[in-house]
Design a protein around this motif. Structure first.
Motif, short mmCIF file in Angstrom:
data_model
loop_
_atom_site.label_atom_id
_atom_site.label_comp_id
_atom_site.label_asym_id
_atom_site.label_seq_id
_atom_site.Cartn_x
_atom_site.Cartn_y
_atom_site.Cartn_z
N UNK A 26 0.84 -1.20 0.00
CA UNK A 26 0.00 0.00 0.00
C UNK A 26 0.87 1.25 0.00
N UNK A 27 1.91 1.27 0.84
CA UNK A 27 2.82 2.44 0.89
C UNK A 27 3.44 2.70 -0.47
N UNK A 28 3.83 1.64 -1.18
CA UNK A 28 4.42 1.79 -2.51
C UNK A 28 3.44 2.43 -3.49
N UNK A 29 2.15 2.31 -3.20
CA UNK A 29 1.11 2.92 -4.04
C UNK A 29 0.71 4.30 -3.52
N UNK A 30 1.35 4.77 -2.45
CA UNK A 30 1.00 6.06 -1.85
C UNK A 30 -0.25 5.98 -1.00
N UNK A 31 -0.54 4.78 -0.47
CA UNK A 31 -1.75 4.56 0.31
C UNK A 31 -1.40 4.00 1.68
N UNK A 32 -2.40 4.00 2.56
CA UNK A 32 -2.28 3.31 3.84
C UNK A 32 -3.62 2.64 4.11
N UNK A 33 -3.61 1.68 5.01
CA UNK A 33 -4.83 0.94 5.33
C UNK A 33 -5.91 1.90 5.80
N UNK A 65 -1.08 11.13 2.09
CA UNK A 65 -1.15 12.57 2.31
C UNK A 65 -2.37 12.96 3.13
N UNK A 66 -3.50 12.30 2.90
CA UNK A 66 -4.72 12.63 3.65
C UNK A 66 -4.53 12.38 5.13
N UNK A 67 -3.82 11.33 5.49
CA UNK A 67 -3.60 11.04 6.90
C UNK A 67 -2.68 12.07 7.53
N UNK A 68 -1.71 12.56 6.81
CA UNK A 68 -0.80 13.59 7.33
C UNK A 68 -1.54 14.91 7.49
N UNK A 69 -2.37 15.27 6.50
CA UNK A 69 -3.11 16.53 6.56
C UNK A 69 -4.08 16.54 7.74
N UNK A 70 -4.70 15.41 8.03
CA UNK A 70 -5.65 15.33 9.13
C UNK A 70 -4.96 15.52 10.48
N UNK A 71 -3.70 15.17 10.57
CA UNK A 71 -2.97 15.27 11.83
C UNK A 71 -2.44 16.68 12.08
N UNK A 72 -2.40 17.52 11.06
CA UNK A 72 -1.88 18.87 11.22
C UNK A 72 -2.89 19.80 11.91
N UNK A 73 -2.44 20.61 12.85
CA UNK A 73 -3.36 21.58 13.46
C UNK A 73 -3.67 22.69 12.47
#
Length: 74
Positions: A26-33, A65-73
């Protein structure tokens, strides 16, 4: 761990359906579970190593990227 009908999670040995992927794949595809629990288990033997890892449905995966953006204040 997620249980399926009859209390068993599907298990695959040495190969698995194309719609399922390991976290590395999944990471190689730019995804996460997209779910915390795996949809199936993958048993493998590779040289002198063997093990079991979770498999996740690609259709449920989310972009890294969506998971990183959600974690940003804000």
């Amino acid at each position: 761990m997620a249980r399926r009908q009859g209390g068993q999670i599907p298990r695959f040995r040495q190969t698995h359906p194309d719609h399922l992927a390991t976290p590395e794949q999944l990471r190689a595809l730019g995804l996460k579970a997209g779910t915390p629990e795996p949809d199936a288990l993958f048993e493998y033997d590779w040289g002198d190593r063997s093990g079991v890892c979770g498999l996740f449905d690609k259709a449920k995966a989310v972009p890294l990227e969506a998971s990183r953006d959600a974690a940003r204040p804000s």
